[in-house]
Write a protein that holds these residues in place. Structure first.
Motif, PDB file in Angstrom:
ATOM      1  N   VAL A   1      -6.705  -2.706   5.284  1.00  0.00           N
ATOM      2  CA  VAL A   1      -6.000  -1.768   4.393  1.00  0.00           C
ATOM      3  C   VAL A   1      -6.891  -0.613   3.949  1.00  0.00           C
ATOM      4  CG1 VAL A   1      -4.436  -3.557   3.565  1.00  0.00           C
ATOM      5  CG2 VAL A   1      -6.545  -3.100   2.304  1.00  0.00           C
ATOM      6  N   THR A   2      -8.191  -0.714   4.172  1.00  0.00           N
ATOM      7  CA  THR A   2      -9.090   0.371   3.771  1.00  0.00           C
ATOM      8  C   THR A   2      -9.698   1.104   4.967  1.00  0.00           C
ATOM      9  OG1 THR A   2     -10.909  -1.236   3.597  1.00  0.00           O
ATOM     10  CG2 THR A   2      -9.707  -0.698   1.578  1.00  0.00           C
ATOM     11  N   THR A   3      -9.337   0.704   6.167  1.00  0.00           N
ATOM     12  CA  THR A   3      -9.887   1.342   7.369  1.00  0.00           C
ATOM     13  C   THR A   3      -8.739   1.814   8.249  1.00  0.00           C
ATOM     14  OG1 THR A   3     -11.819  -0.124   7.312  1.00  0.00           O
ATOM     15  CG2 THR A   3     -11.391   1.044   9.366  1.00  0.00           C
ATOM     16  N   PHE A   4      -8.603   3.116   8.376  1.00  0.00           N
ATOM     17  CA  PHE A   4      -7.523   3.664   9.209  1.00  0.00           C
ATOM     18  C   PHE A   4      -7.824   5.124   9.537  1.00  0.00           C
ATOM     19  CE2 PHE A   4      -6.393   4.038   4.737  1.00  0.00           C
ATOM     20  CZ  PHE A   4      -6.125   5.396   4.604  1.00  0.00           C
ATOM     21  N   SER A   5      -7.056   5.645  10.478  1.00  0.00           N
ATOM     22  CA  SER A   5      -7.169   7.040  10.901  1.00  0.00           C
ATOM     23  C   SER A   5      -5.776   7.647  10.910  1.00  0.00           C
ATOM     24  CB  SER A   5      -7.796   7.130  12.295  1.00  0.00           C
ATOM     25  OG  SER A   5      -7.768   8.461  12.771  1.00  0.00           O
ATOM     26  N   GLY A   6      -5.667   8.855  10.372  1.00  0.00           N
ATOM     27  CA  GLY A   6      -4.369   9.503  10.293  1.00  0.00           C
ATOM     28  C   GLY A   6      -3.703   9.678  11.648  1.00  0.00           C
ATOM     29  N   GLU A   7      -4.495   9.942  12.680  1.00  0.00           N
ATOM     30  CA  GLU A   7      -3.924  10.216  13.991  1.00  0.00           C
ATOM     31  C   GLU A   7      -3.359   8.960  14.659  1.00  0.00           C
ATOM     32  OE1 GLU A   7      -7.065  11.859  16.304  1.00  0.00           O
ATOM     33  OE2 GLU A   7      -8.239   9.998  16.363  1.00  0.00           O
ATOM     34  N   SER A   8      -3.769   7.775  14.209  1.00  0.00           N
ATOM     35  CA  SER A   8      -3.257   6.520  14.788  1.00  0.00           C
ATOM     36  C   SER A   8      -2.625   5.636  13.709  1.00  0.00           C
ATOM     37  CB  SER A   8      -4.383   5.763  15.495  1.00  0.00           C
ATOM     38  OG  SER A   8      -5.432   5.462  14.595  1.00  0.00           O
ATOM     39  N   ILE A   9      -2.027   6.288  12.723  1.00  0.00           N
ATOM     40  CA  ILE A   9      -1.507   5.540  11.581  1.00  0.00           C
ATOM     41  C   ILE A   9      -0.346   4.617  11.965  1.00  0.00           C
ATOM     42  CG2 ILE A   9       0.123   7.319  10.869  1.00  0.00           C
ATOM     43  CD1 ILE A   9      -2.124   5.115   8.603  1.00  0.00           C
ATOM     44  N   ASP A  10       0.417   5.001  12.979  1.00  0.00           N
ATOM     45  CA  ASP A  10       1.527   4.141  13.407  1.00  0.00           C
ATOM     46  C   ASP A  10       1.009   2.801  13.933  1.00  0.00           C
ATOM     47  OD1 ASP A  10       3.383   6.064  12.721  1.00  0.00           O
ATOM     48  OD2 ASP A  10       3.515   6.909  14.744  1.00  0.00           O
ATOM     49  N   ASP A  11      -0.032   2.848  14.745  1.00  0.00           N
ATOM     50  CA  ASP A  11      -0.626   1.602  15.253  1.00  0.00           C
ATOM     51  C   ASP A  11      -1.225   0.790  14.105  1.00  0.00           C
ATOM     52  OD1 ASP A  11       0.048   2.334  17.836  1.00  0.00           O
ATOM     53  OD2 ASP A  11      -1.909   3.245  18.261  1.00  0.00           O
ATOM     54  N   TRP A  12      -1.806   1.489  13.130  1.00  0.00           N
ATOM     55  CA  TRP A  12      -2.401   0.805  11.978  1.00  0.00           C
ATOM     56  C   TRP A  12      -1.346   0.022  11.196  1.00  0.00           C
ATOM     57  CZ3 TRP A  12      -1.382   1.252   6.761  1.00  0.00           C
ATOM     58  CH2 TRP A  12      -2.287   0.625   5.899  1.00  0.00           C
ATOM     59  N   VAL A  13      -0.194   0.646  10.981  1.00  0.00           N
ATOM     60  CA  VAL A  13       0.877  -0.026  10.256  1.00  0.00           C
ATOM     61  C   VAL A  13       1.328  -1.279  11.007  1.00  0.00           C
ATOM     62  CG1 VAL A  13       3.282   0.154   9.492  1.00  0.00           C
ATOM     63  CG2 VAL A  13       1.681   2.031   9.052  1.00  0.00           C
ATOM     64  N   ALA A  14       1.494  -1.174  12.306  1.00  0.00           N
ATOM     65  CA  ALA A  14       1.926  -2.317  13.111  1.00  0.00           C
ATOM     66  C   ALA A  14       0.890  -3.442  13.081  1.00  0.00           C
ATOM     67  CB  ALA A  14       2.186  -1.874  14.553  1.00  0.00           C
ATOM     68  N   ASP A  15      -0.393  -3.082  13.193  1.00  0.00           N
ATOM     69  CA  ASP A  15      -1.450  -4.092  13.157  1.00  0.00           C
ATOM     70  C   ASP A  15      -1.515  -4.775  11.784  1.00  0.00           C
ATOM     71  OD1 ASP A  15      -2.102  -3.541  15.763  1.00  0.00           O
ATOM     72  OD2 ASP A  15      -3.776  -2.199  15.267  1.00  0.00           O
ATOM     73  N   THR A  16      -1.346  -3.989  10.728  1.00  0.00           N
ATOM     74  CA  THR A  16      -1.392  -4.542   9.374  1.00  0.00           C
ATOM     75  C   THR A  16      -0.222  -5.491   9.142  1.00  0.00           C
ATOM     76  OG1 THR A  16      -2.455  -2.511   8.566  1.00  0.00           O
ATOM     77  CG2 THR A  16      -1.470  -3.962   6.917  1.00  0.00           C
ATOM     78  N   GLN A  17       0.935  -5.137   9.627  1.00  0.00           N
ATOM     79  CA  GLN A  17       2.102  -6.005   9.471  1.00  0.00           C
ATOM     80  C   GLN A  17       1.929  -7.328  10.231  1.00  0.00           C
ATOM     81  OE1 GLN A  17       5.086  -3.012  10.724  1.00  0.00           O
ATOM     82  NE2 GLN A  17       6.111  -3.408   8.744  1.00  0.00           N
ATOM     83  N   SER A  18       1.190  -7.312  11.322  1.00  0.00           N
ATOM     84  CA  SER A  18       0.989  -8.538  12.097  1.00  0.00           C
ATOM     85  C   SER A  18       0.107  -9.545  11.357  1.00  0.00           C
ATOM     86  CB  SER A  18       0.360  -8.213  13.459  1.00  0.00           C
ATOM     87  OG  SER A  18      -0.985  -7.757  13.305  1.00  0.00           O
ATOM     88  N   LEU A  19      -0.632  -9.081  10.353  1.00  0.00           N
ATOM     89  CA  LEU A  19      -1.506  -9.955   9.578  1.00  0.00           C
ATOM     90  C   LEU A  19      -0.871 -10.372   8.257  1.00  0.00           C
ATOM     91  CD1 LEU A  19      -4.873  -7.994  10.033  1.00  0.00           C
ATOM     92  CD2 LEU A  19      -4.110 -10.004  11.308  1.00  0.00           C
ATOM     93  N   ALA A  20       0.405 -10.003   8.062  1.00  0.00           N
ATOM     94  CA  ALA A  20       1.064 -10.231   6.776  1.00  0.00           C
ATOM     95  C   ALA A  20       2.305 -11.095   6.931  1.00  0.00           C
ATOM     96  CB  ALA A  20       1.431  -8.887   6.137  1.00  0.00           C
ATOM     97  N   THR A  21       2.716 -11.683   5.798  1.00  0.00           N
ATOM     98  CA  THR A  21       3.978 -12.414   5.770  1.00  0.00           C
ATOM     99  C   THR A  21       5.127 -11.412   5.763  1.00  0.00           C
ATOM    100  OG1 THR A  21       3.973 -12.447   3.352  1.00  0.00           O
ATOM    101  CG2 THR A  21       2.941 -14.305   4.482  1.00  0.00           C
ATOM    102  N   GLY A  22       6.345 -11.915   5.880  1.00  0.00           N
ATOM    103  CA  GLY A  22       7.509 -11.031   5.962  1.00  0.00           C
ATOM    104  C   GLY A  22       7.635 -10.075   4.798  1.00  0.00           C
ATOM    105  N   ASP A  23       7.466 -10.583   3.555  1.00  0.00           N
ATOM    106  CA  ASP A  23       7.624  -9.726   2.374  1.00  0.00           C
ATOM    107  C   ASP A  23       6.582  -8.623   2.328  1.00  0.00           C
ATOM    108  OD1 ASP A  23       9.771 -11.241   1.621  1.00  0.00           O
ATOM    109  OD2 ASP A  23       8.651 -12.472   0.182  1.00  0.00           O
ATOM    110  N   TYR A  24       5.313  -9.001   2.538  1.00  0.00           N
ATOM    111  CA  TYR A  24       4.268  -7.983   2.470  1.00  0.00           C
ATOM    112  C   TYR A  24       4.330  -7.045   3.672  1.00  0.00           C
ATOM    113  CZ  TYR A  24      -0.205  -5.727   1.689  1.00  0.00           C
ATOM    114  OH  TYR A  24      -1.181  -4.788   1.464  1.00  0.00           O
TER     115      TYR A  24
END
Length: 228
Positions: A96-119
């Motif tokens: 949640v503290t490491t990301f790049s604006g140009e690849s933010i879509d991939d970041w969101v997808a990767d972050t969601q894969s590490l989270a439960t449904g609600d988060y």
């Protein structure tokens, strides 16, 4: 003496009647400390008791060995669980503290894969299309570093981890690196054997300061607009 002058016969005469039975010999009393009918010698009984005592001590030792083995196994299992929890929390904290604006879509997808449904849904809501586009347009770059962390609680399939992070970021309008210290409380839930993040809460205001030339965070907070 008899009148005829012969010597008297002094042979003792057995006066016991012929039909009187002989006197029966009394049965000897049992030796003190022995049981009637006890035919086991004392030495054998002593060895038997020693064998029983030895068997009891052996069984007690075996029971203690099993107890300590199970206790040690449970302790190792608990330690392994806490290590898994801490690792999962640190990965999410860095995510949640490491990301790049140009690849933010991939970041969101990767972050969601590490989270439960609600988060996972919360991440998608916080980083909607407009926010993602703004991060990309401003060329935001952020790098996180965990400075300390520990497991606060593990309760069956739920856990809480506290972490302190240093976040350094730049953007098109802020080329000088800015350092931000964050305190996070990360909630986790075990799903199908995997620890996933169920909540990330930033505790209190963060401390923002410019990064010195030697990459050491400065001690002066960045003044807000309107400050002298």
């Amino acid at each position: 003496m008899p009148e005829d002058g012969t010597a008297a016969d002094l042979t003792p005469v057995d006066l016991t009647p012929a039909d009187t039975p002989a006197t029966e010999q009394p049965t000897p009393a049992p030796t003190r400390g022995a049981e009637v009918g006890d035919v086991v010698p004392r030495s054998a009984r002593s060895l038997l008791w020693q064998a029983r005592i030895g068997l009891g001590v052996g069984l007690l030792g075996l029971a203690l060995a099993v107890f300590f083995y199970l206790d040690t196994t449970d302790l190792r299992s608990a330690e392994a669980t806490r290590a898994d929890v801490l690792e999962a929390a640190e990965i999410m904290a860095l995510r949640v503290t490491t990301f790049s604006g140009e690849s933010i879509d991939d970041w969101v997808a990767d972050t969601q894969s590490l989270a439960t449904g609600d988060y996972a849904d919360e991440v998608a809501t916080l980083f909607d299309v407009e926010i993602r586009q703004g991060l990309a347009d401003n060329q935001v770059q952020s790098v996180g570093q965990v400075t300390s962390s520990f497991v606060q609680e593990v309760d069956d399939d739920r856990a809480i981890v506290f972490a302190v992070l240093r976040q350094t970021f730049t953007s098109l309008n802020q080329p000088q690196p800015i350092s931000d210290e964050l305190r996070m409380e990360i909630g986790l839930q075990r799903v199908d054997g995997e620890w996933l993040t169920s909540e990330v809460a930033v505790l209190g205001p963060s401390t923002v300061s410019p990064v010195a030339a030697d990459d050491t965070p400065g001690t002066t907070d960045v003044p807000s607009e309107g400050d002298g």
